[in-house]
Scaffold this motif. Structure first.
Motif, mmCIF file in Angstrom:
data_model
loop_
_atom_site.group_PDB
_atom_site.id
_atom_site.type_symbol
_atom_site.label_atom_id
_atom_site.label_comp_id
_atom_site.label_asym_id
_atom_site.label_seq_id
_atom_site.Cartn_x
_atom_site.Cartn_y
_atom_site.Cartn_z
ATOM 1 N N VAL A 53 4.607 31.621 38.221
ATOM 2 C CA VAL A 53 5.553 31.563 36.910
ATOM 3 C C VAL A 53 5.062 30.260 36.276
ATOM 4 O O VAL A 53 4.877 29.146 36.693
ATOM 5 C CB VAL A 53 6.883 31.255 37.114
ATOM 6 C CG1 VAL A 53 7.754 31.044 35.951
ATOM 7 C CG2 VAL A 53 7.574 32.717 37.934
ATOM 8 N N PRO B 8 13.542 27.089 36.377
ATOM 9 C CA PRO B 8 12.314 27.316 37.408
ATOM 10 C C PRO B 8 12.118 26.379 38.230
ATOM 11 O O PRO B 8 11.459 26.488 39.481
ATOM 12 C CB PRO B 8 11.289 27.576 36.297
ATOM 13 C CG PRO B 8 11.854 28.121 35.070
ATOM 14 C CD PRO B 8 12.982 27.425 35.122
ATOM 15 N N GLU C 49 9.533 29.481 45.838
ATOM 16 C CA GLU C 49 8.519 29.992 45.308
ATOM 17 C C GLU C 49 8.677 31.586 45.164
ATOM 18 O O GLU C 49 8.268 32.175 44.386
ATOM 19 C CB GLU C 49 7.338 29.946 46.191
ATOM 20 C CG GLU C 49 6.585 28.426 45.945
ATOM 21 C CD GLU C 49 6.369 27.802 44.659
ATOM 22 O OE1 GLU C 49 5.410 28.721 43.722
ATOM 23 O OE2 GLU C 49 6.437 27.033 44.094
ATOM 24 N N LYS D 53 10.815 32.353 42.116
ATOM 25 C CA LYS D 53 10.099 32.224 40.887
ATOM 26 C C LYS D 53 9.363 33.767 40.757
ATOM 27 O O LYS D 53 9.415 34.052 39.766
ATOM 28 C CB LYS D 53 9.027 31.140 41.114
ATOM 29 C CG LYS D 53 9.659 29.907 40.967
ATOM 30 C CD LYS D 53 8.342 28.600 41.128
ATOM 31 C CE LYS D 53 9.036 27.155 41.032
ATOM 32 N NZ LYS D 53 7.950 26.213 41.143
ATOM 33 N N CYS E 23 11.961 35.842 39.291
ATOM 34 C CA CYS E 23 12.235 35.496 38.122
ATOM 35 C C CYS E 23 11.249 36.271 37.097
ATOM 36 O O CYS E 23 11.565 36.947 36.075
ATOM 37 C CB CYS E 23 12.178 34.010 37.889
ATOM 38 S SG CYS E 23 12.826 33.576 36.241
ATOM 39 N N ASN E 24 9.829 35.937 37.352
ATOM 40 C CA ASN E 24 8.659 36.793 36.846
ATOM 41 C C ASN E 24 9.128 38.256 36.610
ATOM 42 O O ASN E 24 8.885 38.948 35.566
ATOM 43 C CB ASN E 24 7.622 36.442 37.239
ATOM 44 C CG ASN E 24 6.330 36.123 36.272
ATOM 45 O OD1 ASN E 24 6.833 35.943 34.982
ATOM 46 N ND2 ASN E 24 5.266 35.897 36.604
#
Length: 238
Positions: A82, A124, A129, A132, A135-136
């Motif tokens: 990200v 973020p 990890e 993240k 999230c993407n």
């Protein structure tokens, strides 16, 4: 849904060499190859994030060149990393992101926010990890994309989260969405992919349905991962 024709990208120490393949609607396609084989270069070329030296790319029957904005509104892209503003809250990032998509689906966004157990008030920088990556993916899944192009989407995820994500892929496929994803975790391909594209040293070595790939290249009793490792060692069947 996608046609890649004779894609060439040359670097001093590497050449993407006349890469051609197509992606069908409502299919999950696994993109496999060892580090440095050309997976990320291919994906970035497909999105015009790097500029290929030659070749043609079509989405939904239209060339990417001249239709990039319209096409990118209909696809979702995610990498295993990200690069968002690290100190901005997720809700603020999303508020900006959704302005770029006419088809932003708030209901889908809320569904995946809950499924991925993401906290909108976090930044973020505060995420692991694995979170993240989620999230993407959350952003890629929230604007009614007809095609997802994902570069190492399961990177950094624990086994339970990976299984959860593969279930999401299968659910999306059943809704007619195409999923194209690269991964080093061959067991993920084995679990959910319909088709396999195998790239080796910048060239497409195989592009076919998974069962046909296994019939053509696997020895009896071999897993897909064992087949891939043997092929990368240069050993064919037998």
């Amino acid at each position: 849904m996608v046609k890649v024709q004779n894609l060439v990208k040359e670097y001093p120490a590497f050449r993407l060499d006349n890469v051609s393949f197509s992606l069908e609607s409502g299919k999950i396609t696994g993109f496999i190859g060892r580090n440095g084989a050309g997976k990320t270069t291919t994906i970035k070329s497909m999105l015009n994030l790097v500029h290929p030296d030659s070749g043609e790319i079509y989405y939904f029957g239209k060339p990417l060149k001249g239709n990039e904005s319209e096409i990118k509104g209909r696809i979702g892209y995610s990498t295993g990393t990200v690069n968002w503003y690290p100190r901005k809250k997720i809700r603020d990032i999303v508020a900006t992101e959704k302005l770029f998509y006419k088809n932003w689906d708030e209901e889908a966004y809320r569904k995946y926010l809950s499924l991925f157990k993401l906290d909108e008030s976090k930044t973020p920088l505060e995420l692991s990890e694995g979170m993240k990556v989620k999230c993407n993916l959350l952003l890629a899944l929230s604007h009614k994309a007809e095609l997802l192009i994902l570069d190492e989407p399961t990177s950094g995820l624990d086994p339970f989260s990976r299984d959860e994500l593969l279930d999401v892929f299968t659910s999306l496929k059943n809704q007619g969405v195409s999923v194209f994803f690269s991964t080093h975790i061959i067991s993920d391909i084995e679990k959910c992919a319909d088709d396999i594209i195998y790239i080796s040293e910048g060239r497409i070595a195989a592009a076919m349905p998974k069962n046909e790939f296994m019939s053509s290249f696997s020895n009896e009793g071999e897993s897909l991962e064992e087949t891939f490792l043997r092929l990368e060692r240069g050993v064919r069947n037998g």
